[in-house]
Design an enzyme around this catalytic site. Structure first.
Site, short mmCIF file in Angstrom:
data_model
loop_
_atom_site.label_atom_id
_atom_site.label_comp_id
_atom_site.label_asym_id
_atom_site.label_seq_id
_atom_site.Cartn_x
_atom_site.Cartn_y
_atom_site.Cartn_z
N CYS A 1 -3.68 -40.14 7.96
CA CYS A 1 -4.21 -41.45 8.37
C CYS A 1 -5.29 -41.95 7.42
CB CYS A 1 -4.74 -41.43 9.79
SG CYS A 1 -3.48 -41.06 11.01
N ASP B 1 -18.47 -43.13 12.08
CA ASP B 1 -17.32 -42.41 12.62
C ASP B 1 -17.65 -40.92 12.54
OD1 ASP B 1 -15.02 -41.03 13.10
OD2 ASP B 1 -13.75 -42.22 11.76
N GLN C 1 -15.14 -36.16 12.86
CA GLN C 1 -15.03 -34.86 12.21
C GLN C 1 -16.38 -34.17 12.08
OE1 GLN C 1 -12.30 -33.28 11.50
NE2 GLN C 1 -10.83 -34.93 11.77
N LYS D 1 -11.33 -33.20 19.29
CA LYS D 1 -11.68 -32.58 18.00
C LYS D 1 -12.92 -31.71 18.13
CE LYS D 1 -9.81 -36.53 15.51
NZ LYS D 1 -8.58 -36.05 14.90
N HIS E 1 -10.74 -42.85 7.73
CA HIS E 1 -9.52 -42.77 8.54
C HIS E 1 -9.10 -44.21 8.87
CE1 HIS E 1 -7.18 -42.04 12.26
NE2 HIS E 1 -7.10 -40.77 11.89
N1 PMP Z 1 -11.74 -40.82 12.49
C1 PMP Z 1 -11.58 -39.62 11.93
C2 PMP Z 1 -12.48 -39.21 10.80
C3 PMP Z 1 -10.57 -38.78 12.38
O1 PMP Z 1 -10.41 -37.58 11.81
C4 PMP Z 1 -9.74 -39.21 13.45
C5 PMP Z 1 -8.62 -38.33 13.96
N2 PMP Z 1 -7.86 -37.72 12.96
C6 PMP Z 1 -9.97 -40.45 14.02
C7 PMP Z 1 -10.98 -41.24 13.51
C8 PMP Z 1 -9.16 -40.95 15.18
O2 PMP Z 1 -9.41 -40.17 16.29
P1 PMP Z 1 -8.55 -40.34 17.63
O3 PMP Z 1 -7.11 -40.20 17.22
O4 PMP Z 1 -9.02 -39.23 18.50
O5 PMP Z 1 -8.85 -41.68 18.19
#
Ligand code: PMP
Length: 429
Positions: A387, A223, A226, A249, A146
Site C-alpha cells: 500500500c 500516522d 507502525q 498492529k 501508506h
Molecule cells: N498507515 C500505515 C503506516 C500502515 O502500515 C497501515 C496498515 N498497513 C495503515 C496506515 C492502514 O491501517 P488500517 O488498515 O488498519 O486502517
C-alpha cells in the site's frame, strides 16, 4: 468495576533479565503461533500487516462479551452502564498509553484508515466559509506514506480546491528537514506524515517536522500505525494535532483504532458519521452536534474492540516498550545482515536501524515466488507494494518482499527466513 486485564504471568526473574528476552513466556501468550503450516512450525513474519493477539486481550474481550455487552451511553440499565464504563475506561487507558494530556481527546474509529479519512474529510466537510481547507491552501504529505495517508489528502485537495504537495524522499528513502522547509508557505494548512514507513521501516525526523509545520501555522497529522506499539514520544511532547493508529498492529483486535489529538483541533473536524449518539438535540430541520468525543463517534461503536485494544496497551506496557524494541531491532539487524549477504539481494533502507521490519528485492526473482516458497516452509511474509506504490515508483522498484517482526519472533525464525530465501533464490534462478 470489573477488571478487564487478567494478570500476565511472566516470572520476575525473566522480566528482570535484559537479555535474552523471556521469549518462551511471551510466546505462550499467543496460542496461534503453536501450529504447523505445510508441516513446518509457523514463523509469522507479517506483523506490519497484522500482529496476533495475546490471551490477555482475548480474555478481556471474552469477559466483556460474557458479562457486560450492551449498547452504551443510552441505557439506564445495569449492563448498559457497565458497557459504558468499560468503553470509557478503555479510552482512559489508551490516553495514558499514548501520553495524552488534559488538552487532548481520544476518539475510537475502526482503524488508521478511518482515522485519517475523518481528519482529511473533516477539514473540508463543514463546507464553504467554515472549512479549514480553502482554495489555494497547501496540504503537504510525504513520499513515504501508506496509501491511507495519501489518498484521503488527494480527495481533500480536490474537494476543497487546496493543492497537495508531496515531500519527496531522497534516493535512500529519507525525508530531509530542509526539503520540508522549502515547501512550507503561509498557506500551508496541513502536514500529514508517518512516524514509521510501513514499506521500508524508515523513521523520519517527525518530531522536528511536526514542530516546523506547526510553527508555519499548519495542523499536523501523524500516522502512528507502525509506531504506536514502540518507543514513541508521548503525544504531549509532540507538536501533533492528530495521531492515528490501529488496534490490530499492536496486539489488539481488528476493526478498532484511534484518532487522538488536541481538543481544539478535533473540534475543527466535521463529523464523518452523522446519526445517532453524536447529537445533542435534533429536530426535523436541524441537529446540534454533541461535544467531543461523542461528536466524532456516531453510531454504535466496537465496544469489545475498544476493551481489547486497551488490554493490548496494558499488555505492551507490562512487558515494556523498551524491552520489545530492543528485541525487534536485534531481529531486524540479524535479518538485514543475513539477507544482504545473499547474492543479488538488495535491502531497502539498510540505514533504518530502529525499524521492526526489513524489505528487500532479489535480482531476476519475483517477490510473489519467494513468498510462495517461504509459505511452503511455514514462513509468512508479505509481498507486493505494501500500500505504498508511489514510494516504490520513486525507487524505480516493482514489488518487494517484507518480513516484519513482533515480540514473539525469535532469532531462530530469522535464521529460517534467511535460509529459506537463499534456497528460494537457488530454485528460482
Ligand atoms: N498507515 C500505515 C503506516 C500502515 O502500515 C497501515 C496498515 N498497513 C495503515 C496506515 C492502514 O491501517 P488500517 O488498515 O488498519 O486502517
Amino acid at each position: 468495576m470489573p477488571n478487564h486485564q487478567p494478570p500476565l504471568t511472566l516470572p520476575e526473574a525473566d522480566r528482570a533479565a535484559a537479555a535474552p528476552p523471556p521469549l518462551a513466556a511471551w510466546r505462550a501468550q499467543f496460542p496461534v503461533l503453536s501450529q504447523q503450516i505445510h508441516g513446518h512450525a509457523l514463523a509469522y513474519l507479517d506483523n506490519a500487516a497484522t500482529t496476533h493477539m495475546p490471551l490477555a486481550v482475548m480474555e478481556a474481550m471474552r469477559r466483556f462479551e460474557t458479562h457486560e455487552r450492551a449498547n452504551i451511553h443510552r441505557g439506564v440499565h445495569t449492563l448498559s452502564q457497565r458497557a459504558t464504563d468499560a468503553f470509557e475506561q478503555a479510552r482512559a487507558t489508551l490516553k495514558r498509553f499514548i501520553g495524552a494530556d488534559a488538552g487532548h481527546e481520544l476518539v475510537f474509529t475502526s482503524g488508521t484508515t478511518e482515522s485519517l479519512n475523518l481528519v482529511a474529510q473533516g477539514l473540508w466537510g463543514a463546507g464553504p466559509g467554515q472549512a479549514w481547507l480553502r482554495p489555494g491552501d497547501r496540504i503537504i504529505s510525504t513520499g513515504l506514506e501508506h496509501h491511507a495517508n495519501l489518498v484521503p489528502w488527494q480527495h481533500a485537495a480536490r474537494m476543497s480546491g487546496a493543492e497537495l504537495v508531496v515531500l519527496r524522499p531522497d534516493a535512500q528513502g529519507r525525508l530531509q528537514q530542509d526539503a520540508l522547509a522549502a515547501l512550507l508557505t503561509p498557506r500551508t494548512r496541513v502536514l500529514a506524515i508517518t512516524a514509521s514507513a510501513n514499506a521500508t521501516g524508515e523513521r523520519p525526523p517527525y518530531e522536528a517536522m511536526l514542530a516546523m509545520a506547526r510553527q508555519a501555522g499548519a495542523l499536523t497529522v501523524l500516522d502512528a500505525a507502525q509506531a504506536v506499539g514502540h518507543g514513541m514520544p508521548a503525544l504531549s511532547a509532540l507538536a501533533c494535532d492528530f495521531m492515528a493508529f490501529s488496534g490490530h498492529k499492536m496486539y489488539g483486535p481488528m476493526g478498532i483504532g484511534v484518532l487522538a489529538g488536541r481538543r481544539d483541533a478535533l473540534e475543527r473536524l466535521h463529523p464523518l458519521r452523522l446519526g445517532g449518539d453524536m447529537v445533542e438535540d435534533v429536530s426535523y430541520e436541524r441537529a446540534i452536534y454533541a461535544a467531543l468525543p461523542a461528536r466524532l463517534e456516531g453510531g454504535t461503536p466496537n465496544v469489545a474492540g475498544a476493551v481489547g485494544l486497551a488490554a493490548a496497551a496494558t499488555f505492551i506496557d507490562r512487558i515494556g516498550r523498551a524491552a520489545i524494541d530492543g528485541h525487534l531491532h536485534a531481529l531486524r539487524a540479524q535479518a538485514v545482515a543475513g539477507l544482504s549477504a545473499l547474492p543479488g539481494v538488495t535491502v531497502l533502507a539498510p540505514h533504518a536501524t530502529q525499524a521492526a521490519l526489513v524489505s528487500f528485492v532479489a535480482d531476476q526473482v519475483h517477490p510473489h515466488d519467494i513468498g510462495t516458497l517461504l509459505d511452503e516452509r511455514g514462513i509468512a511474509v508479505r509481498t507486493g507494494h505494501h500500500c505504498a506504490q508511489p514510494l516504490h515508483d520513486h525507487f524505480g522498484l516493482g514489488p518487494t518482499t517484507r518480513a516484519s517482526f513482533a515480540l514473539y519472533n525469535s532469532a531462530e525464525e530469522v535464521e529460517r527466513l534467511i535460509a529459506a530465501v537463499a534456497r528460494a533464490l537457488e530454485m528460482l534462478r
